[in-house]
Design an enzyme around this catalytic site. Sequence first.
Site, PDB file in Angstrom:
ATOM      1  N   GLY A   1       0.799  -1.227   0.000  1.00  0.00           N
ATOM      2  CA  GLY A   1       0.000   0.000   0.000  1.00  0.00           C
ATOM      3  C   GLY A   1       0.828   1.272   0.000  1.00  0.00           C
ATOM      4  O   GLY A   1       1.967   1.293   0.447  1.00  0.00           O
TER       5      GLY A   1
ATOM      6  N   ARG B   1      -1.993   8.806   3.358  1.00  0.00           N
ATOM      7  CA  ARG B   1      -2.452   9.613   4.496  1.00  0.00           C
ATOM      8  C   ARG B   1      -1.413   9.732   5.603  1.00  0.00           C
ATOM      9  O   ARG B   1      -1.596  10.492   6.552  1.00  0.00           O
ATOM     10  CB  ARG B   1      -3.779   9.060   5.022  1.00  0.00           C
TER      11      ARG B   1
ATOM     12  N   LYS C   1       4.292   3.100   3.998  1.00  0.00           N
ATOM     13  CA  LYS C   1       3.507   3.046   5.240  1.00  0.00           C
ATOM     14  C   LYS C   1       4.006   1.990   6.225  1.00  0.00           C
ATOM     15  O   LYS C   1       4.157   2.271   7.414  1.00  0.00           O
ATOM     16  CB  LYS C   1       2.042   2.789   4.885  1.00  0.00           C
TER      17      LYS C   1
ATOM     18  N   ALA D   1      32.486  13.763  40.987  1.00  0.00           N
ATOM     19  CA  ALA D   1      31.558  14.662  40.301  1.00  0.00           C
ATOM     20  C   ALA D   1      32.269  15.495  39.248  1.00  0.00           C
ATOM     21  O   ALA D   1      33.382  15.971  39.471  1.00  0.00           O
ATOM     22  CB  ALA D   1      30.899  15.579  41.315  1.00  0.00           C
TER      23      ALA D   1
ATOM     24  N   ASN E   1      37.405  12.228  25.032  1.00  0.00           N
ATOM     25  CA  ASN E   1      37.664  11.065  24.170  1.00  0.00           C
ATOM     26  C   ASN E   1      37.850  11.435  22.710  1.00  0.00           C
ATOM     27  O   ASN E   1      38.272  10.618  21.915  1.00  0.00           O
ATOM     28  CB  ASN E   1      36.500  10.055  24.293  1.00  0.00           C
TER      29      ASN E   1
HETATM   30  C1  UD1 Z   1      -9.643  -4.666   3.725  1.00  0.00           C
HETATM   31  C2  UD1 Z   1     -10.712  -5.744   3.465  1.00  0.00           C
HETATM   32  C3  UD1 Z   1     -11.925  -5.479   4.358  1.00  0.00           C
HETATM   33  C4  UD1 Z   1     -11.511  -5.401   5.812  1.00  0.00           C
HETATM   34  C5  UD1 Z   1     -10.388  -4.398   6.010  1.00  0.00           C
HETATM   35  C6  UD1 Z   1      -9.849  -4.501   7.419  1.00  0.00           C
HETATM   36  C7  UD1 Z   1     -10.437  -6.326   1.116  1.00  0.00           C
HETATM   37  C8  UD1 Z   1     -10.955  -6.157  -0.255  1.00  0.00           C
HETATM   38  N1  UD1 Z   1     -11.076  -5.675   2.081  1.00  0.00           N
HETATM   39  O1  UD1 Z   1     -10.182  -3.431   3.307  1.00  0.00           O
HETATM   40  O2  UD1 Z   1     -12.866  -6.511   4.183  1.00  0.00           O
HETATM   41  O3  UD1 Z   1     -12.625  -5.066   6.611  1.00  0.00           O
HETATM   42  O4  UD1 Z   1      -9.296  -4.664   5.104  1.00  0.00           O
HETATM   43  O5  UD1 Z   1      -8.938  -3.474   7.649  1.00  0.00           O
HETATM   44  O6  UD1 Z   1      -9.492  -7.063   1.332  1.00  0.00           O
HETATM   45  N2  UD1 Z   1      -2.814  -4.215  -0.418  1.00  0.00           N
HETATM   46  C9  UD1 Z   1      -1.844  -4.582  -1.294  1.00  0.00           C
HETATM   47  N3  UD1 Z   1      -2.110  -4.561  -2.626  1.00  0.00           N
HETATM   48  C10 UD1 Z   1      -3.314  -4.202  -3.102  1.00  0.00           C
HETATM   49  C11 UD1 Z   1      -4.318  -3.811  -2.207  1.00  0.00           C
HETATM   50  C12 UD1 Z   1      -4.035  -3.835  -0.853  1.00  0.00           C
HETATM   51  O7  UD1 Z   1      -0.728  -4.926  -0.892  1.00  0.00           O
HETATM   52  O8  UD1 Z   1      -3.471  -4.230  -4.334  1.00  0.00           O
HETATM   53  C13 UD1 Z   1      -2.531  -4.256   1.011  1.00  0.00           C
HETATM   54  C14 UD1 Z   1      -2.540  -2.883   1.663  1.00  0.00           C
HETATM   55  O9  UD1 Z   1      -1.245  -2.324   1.677  1.00  0.00           O
HETATM   56  C15 UD1 Z   1      -3.017  -3.184   3.078  1.00  0.00           C
HETATM   57  C16 UD1 Z   1      -3.905  -4.403   2.887  1.00  0.00           C
HETATM   58  O10 UD1 Z   1      -3.536  -4.974   1.655  1.00  0.00           O
HETATM   59  O11 UD1 Z   1      -1.963  -3.552   3.919  1.00  0.00           O
HETATM   60  C17 UD1 Z   1      -5.393  -4.061   2.898  1.00  0.00           C
HETATM   61  O12 UD1 Z   1      -5.709  -3.177   1.867  1.00  0.00           O
HETATM   62  P1  UD1 Z   1      -6.654  -1.926   2.098  1.00  0.00           P
HETATM   63  O13 UD1 Z   1      -6.715  -1.167   0.844  1.00  0.00           O
HETATM   64  O14 UD1 Z   1      -6.297  -1.218   3.336  1.00  0.00           O
HETATM   65  O15 UD1 Z   1      -8.063  -2.664   2.285  1.00  0.00           O
HETATM   66  P2  UD1 Z   1      -9.305  -2.092   3.069  1.00  0.00           P
HETATM   67  O16 UD1 Z   1     -10.095  -1.249   2.153  1.00  0.00           O
HETATM   68  O17 UD1 Z   1      -8.897  -1.533   4.356  1.00  0.00           O
END
Ligand code: UD1
Length: 455
Positions: free
Chosen positions: A13, A17, A24, A365, A371
């Site tokens: 990801g 934000r 991240k 003290a 050094n």
């Molecule tokens: C995901 C879940 C959701 C759950 C939530 C919990 C899916 C589709 N949804 O949503 O059901 O309630 O987590 O927090 O899985 N990532 C990748 N490659 C990608 C997409 C994501 O590596 O192509 C990684 C992100 O970096 C992250 C994780 O997968 O660490 C989750 O992705 P994120 O986009 O945060 O999913 P959510 O929308 O939070």
Amino acid sequence: MERSCLAIILAAGEGKRMRSELPKVMHKIAGRPMVLHVLHAAVSAQCNDIAVVAGNGFDLVKEAVEKGLPEAQVFEQTERLGTAHAVLAARNAINAGYDDILVLFGDTPLVSSETLLQIRQTLATDVSVAVLGFEAEDPSGYGRLIEKDGDLVAIREHKDATAQERKIKLCNGGIIGLSGQHALSMLEAINNDNANQEYYLPDVVEIANKRGLGVKALRADHVQVLGANTRVELAEIENFWQERKRRELMLDGVSMQAPHTVFFNSDTIIESGVVIEPNVVFSEGVTVRQNAKIRAFSHLEGADVGAGAIVGPYARLRPGSKLGDDVRIGNFVEIKNANLEKESKVNHLTYIGDSDIGSGANIGAGTITCNYDGMNKHRTVIGVNAFVGSNSSLVAPVTIGDGAYVASGSVVTENVPEDALGIARGRQTNKDGMATEIRARNAKLKAERAAGESS
Ligand code: UD1
Ligand code: MG
């Protein structure tokens, strides 16, 4: 556990934000990148192999992962097409064949190894998809667990959910266990026919159900599935991590008067019987041995504190500080790259750097080991039971022999032999009656000035 297991950690990801140049998952909790917390939890849950899927900041993540666990494999997801797509980036690892596959998120660092073991135990009971659910106070944004007669039938992402489904508070925590036998074929059956046009990993639930494979939802405490998207959430997670660590240490026999003011690093080791006063920070690489006491407002990094030693208040131990048993380090003392043998004392206002101090030595003290000459660092060696008088500068390289004394106020540039007294300062001379003379002279001057001003 008899069964073999692959953990796949999704860490591709962008984390926009965070408003950061760092990927991240490289943001730290207790001094350790989030992705490594997840990795360690997987190792503790006896996963045999770990695959990390990175994308954003690939090189940085790969380097950190390989440093944390050299045998981990790192795969690249070049396009972010969804969580199922990300898992398939680790296809080569999945192909090796495992009983259990755990999919974890690199930004969810508080998941415990106990929870992961629980998922694995569930997979061992003829279940092909085990989902970690949690009750969310505000479920918006999460995937909802759709249950029918106690069975998990589907997970619906927020965007795709109906108004009715959005009322469900039981959510997908993101951590999913898959049976290795069916994982690939289920993952390959996932399409991107949804609001985000992404390949959703949670769709495995419906696929497994269609195929008549076992599906099960477990419940976890929401803290375990907390993810960090902003630095505010990062600080919240840090807070939970610290709370957990403090509790763990106190239950293991460490005393803290004000635990919420004491901060640990992920690698801090504190043995039983240790007392920690308020406002202490443990940075990377610290071990504190039995019954030592760390007094208020001290900062420790890269330090090994011997049994029964007392450090602080207001002490700073920098990397390479090694204190033997019963050593005393007092207020406003800084120690760096130095070995202090047992029962030596450095009690007040002192800098000890690049030094070896023998057992029972007493450093007065205001002593400074000089050094650094602007180019190189040099060592100061102080012998067993030596005594360094207050306000001395020891200009390294220099050796004070066993049992030697250094007169206070000395600037020591040459070695002091064993049992000798080194004095290196101007000799004192007393002039009899001189103070009386000076006072009289000043009184006369004052009177003359007063007379001048009034005329
Ligand atoms: C995901 C879940 C959701 C759950 C939530 C919990 C899916 C589709 N949804 O949503 O059901 O309630 O987590 O927090 O899985 N990532 C990748 N490659 C990608 C997409 C994501 O590596 O192509 C990684 C992100 O970096 C992250 C994780 O997968 O660490 C989750 O992705 P994120 O986009 O945060 O999913 P959510 O929308 O939070
Ligand atoms: Mg998320």
